[in-house]
Design an enzyme around this catalytic site. Structure first.
Site, PDB file in Angstrom:
ATOM      1  CE1 TYR A   1      10.189   0.341 -13.473  1.00 26.42           C
ATOM      2  CE2 TYR A   1      10.626   0.966 -15.749  1.00 26.42           C
ATOM      3  CZ  TYR A   1       9.884   0.258 -14.823  1.00 26.42           C
ATOM      4  OH  TYR A   1       8.848  -0.534 -15.252  1.00 26.42           O
TER       5      TYR A   1
ATOM      6  NE  ARG B   1       9.123   6.363 -23.688  1.00 26.17           N
ATOM      7  CZ  ARG B   1      10.152   7.005 -24.225  1.00 26.17           C
ATOM      8  NH1 ARG B   1      10.294   7.094 -25.534  1.00 26.17           N
ATOM      9  NH2 ARG B   1      11.065   7.573 -23.450  1.00 26.17           N
TER      10      ARG B   1
ATOM     11  CG  LEU C   1      -2.040  -1.165   1.069  1.00 24.96           C
ATOM     12  CD1 LEU C   1      -3.059  -1.083   2.204  1.00 24.96           C
ATOM     13  CD2 LEU C   1      -2.780  -1.216  -0.278  1.00 24.96           C
TER      14      LEU C   1
ATOM     15  CE  LYS D   1       9.953  -3.342 -13.080  1.00 21.30           C
ATOM     16  NZ  LYS D   1       8.997  -4.254 -12.431  1.00 21.30           N
TER      17      LYS D   1
ATOM     18  CG  LEU E   1       2.194  11.866 -22.130  1.00 19.47           C
ATOM     19  CD1 LEU E   1       2.665  13.256 -21.726  1.00 19.47           C
ATOM     20  CD2 LEU E   1       2.759  11.494 -23.493  1.00 19.47           C
TER      21      LEU E   1
ATOM     22  CB  SER F   1      10.346  -2.270 -18.094  1.00 16.09           C
ATOM     23  OG  SER F   1      10.336  -1.024 -18.737  1.00 16.09           O
TER      24      SER F   1
ATOM     25  CG  ASN G   1      10.353  -0.160  -2.750  1.00 17.85           C
ATOM     26  OD1 ASN G   1       9.350  -0.650  -2.248  1.00 17.85           O
ATOM     27  ND2 ASN G   1      10.963   0.888  -2.253  1.00 17.85           N
TER      28      ASN G   1
END
Ligand code: UDP
Length: 342
Positions: A150, A235, A33, A154, A204, A124, A99
């Site tokens: 990030y 993208r 959460l 991944k 976005l 990703s 994380n």
């Protein structure tokens, strides 16, 4: 099946829980959460089909996760729980490694202790970094060389799975996994129950829709000097229901020993300016647009060659009209202007 969905109260995870319940599975949804919403789970309880169990727990809590896996005889895992904002990862890299990477080590320890047999991982296209010009649309064989923390987390997740699979093979324990490399995920469940609610919102399409709703004073375009036709980044935006459908197909197809990687996208790219125009057309709203400097960590052009999953599993995106994708998200934002906090 008895499926653990980590990040089950998040944007993509909650849509996966919804689909798995509809298909009659038992679903254990875990979420710290930190970014997820328990209200998303509450909205899924009535008439959901399968059996839903929710636990507020971080995947870093190895012992607690292991206990729940045993208690609910989990055989399959869909691992969505992660932080997912490229810009934020550049500013707070350790937060991301803690994380995403440490969280995944801990989850995999628990999975391997209880003998989970199948795992589908949210990877990703950020693992590709800036692909060579002649590799866009991007196939799975494109070299993986991330340019943001990030994307790095991944890629580390994929490496953890590769090495765990080898260890399980040597130990003669059945294990299979798939790394699904998402391009940009957008839209909302078309029955109007679930949607996207991030705080802060950085993606976005939701940012532009919030501007259309008057909930922010316009939109910033990060970078107008990229080597693309209109100077803004391109993208590939895939509807969240199509994305979840790919997960289900992959889960059903995994056989012991499988190690798979699939790109998930519609196979067509849109620039930031094209997204802004499409949102104006769908919403009929006007709002300010500010041209700003590039955001660190953003490659110029990313769109998928998703032919591998089409050929192997018969999956391709069904909602390929950009307006339809934006329309579903717009419906969610109009009906839930404050997200799950309403
Ligand atoms: N972007 C933008 N303004 C915003 C948010 C995003 O110009 O307010 C750009 C961003 O720089 C990137 C593209 O839109 O080129 C998609 O960004 P998003 O954060 O949605 O997804 P990402 O591709 O980073 O996963």
């Amino acid at each position: 099946m008895n499926v653990l969905v980590t990040g089950g109260a998040g944007y993509i995870g909650s849509h996966a829980v919804q689909r798995l319940l509809r298909d009659g599975h038992t679903v254990l949804a875990l979420d710290s959460l930190l970014r997820g919403h328990e209200k998303a789970i509450d909205r899924l309880r009535p008439g959901s089909g399968g059996r839903l169990i929710f636990a507020k727990l971080d995947v870093n809590e190895r012992a607690g996760v292991e206990r729940l896996l045993r208690e609910h005889s989990i055989d399959t895992v869909m691992h969505f729980a992660a932080l997912a904002a490229v810009g934020e990862s550049v500013d707070q890299p350790l937060f991301y490694y803690r994380n995403n990477t440490s969280g995944m080590v801990s989850l995999l320890e628990a999975c391997s202790a209880v003998g989970v047999e199948r795992l589908v991982f949210s990877s990703s296209c950020a693992t590709y970094g800036v692909p060579p010009e002649n590799m866009v649309p991007i196939p799975e064989t494109c070299p993986q060389s991330p340019i943001s923390p990030y994307g790095e987390t991944k890629l580390q997740g994929e490496r953890l799975l590769r090495d765990l699979a080898e260890g399980q093979r040597r130990a003669k324990k059945p294990f299979a996994y798939a790394a699904l490399r998402y391009f940009n995920v957008a839209g909302a469940d078309r029955t109007g129950v679930l949607g996207e609610d991030h705080d802060p919102e950085t993606h976005l399409i939701p940012v532009v829709l919030q501007a259309a709703l008057g909930r922010r004073d316009g939109v910033s375009v990060f970078g107008t000097d990229y080597p693309t036709p209109d100077g803004t980044c391109i993208r590939d935006y895939l509807h969240v229901e199509d994305l979840v459908d790919a997960h289900v197909r992959v889960m059903d197809a995994l056989k012991p020993g499988d190690e798979r990687a699939y790109n998930l996208g519609i196979g067509k790219g849109y620039s930031v300016r094209e997204i802004i125009s499409a949102v104006r057309e769908v919403t009929k709203a006007d709002f300010a647009v500010r041209e700003q400097a590039r955001r660190p960590g953003d490659p110029p052009r990313l769109f998928a060659d998703a032919s591998r999953i089409r050929m192997e599993l018969g999956w391709s995106a069904q909602i390929t009209d950009l307006h339809e994708i934006i329309e579903s998200a717009w419906k969610w934002f109009r009906q839930n202007p404050k997200g799950y906090g309403a």
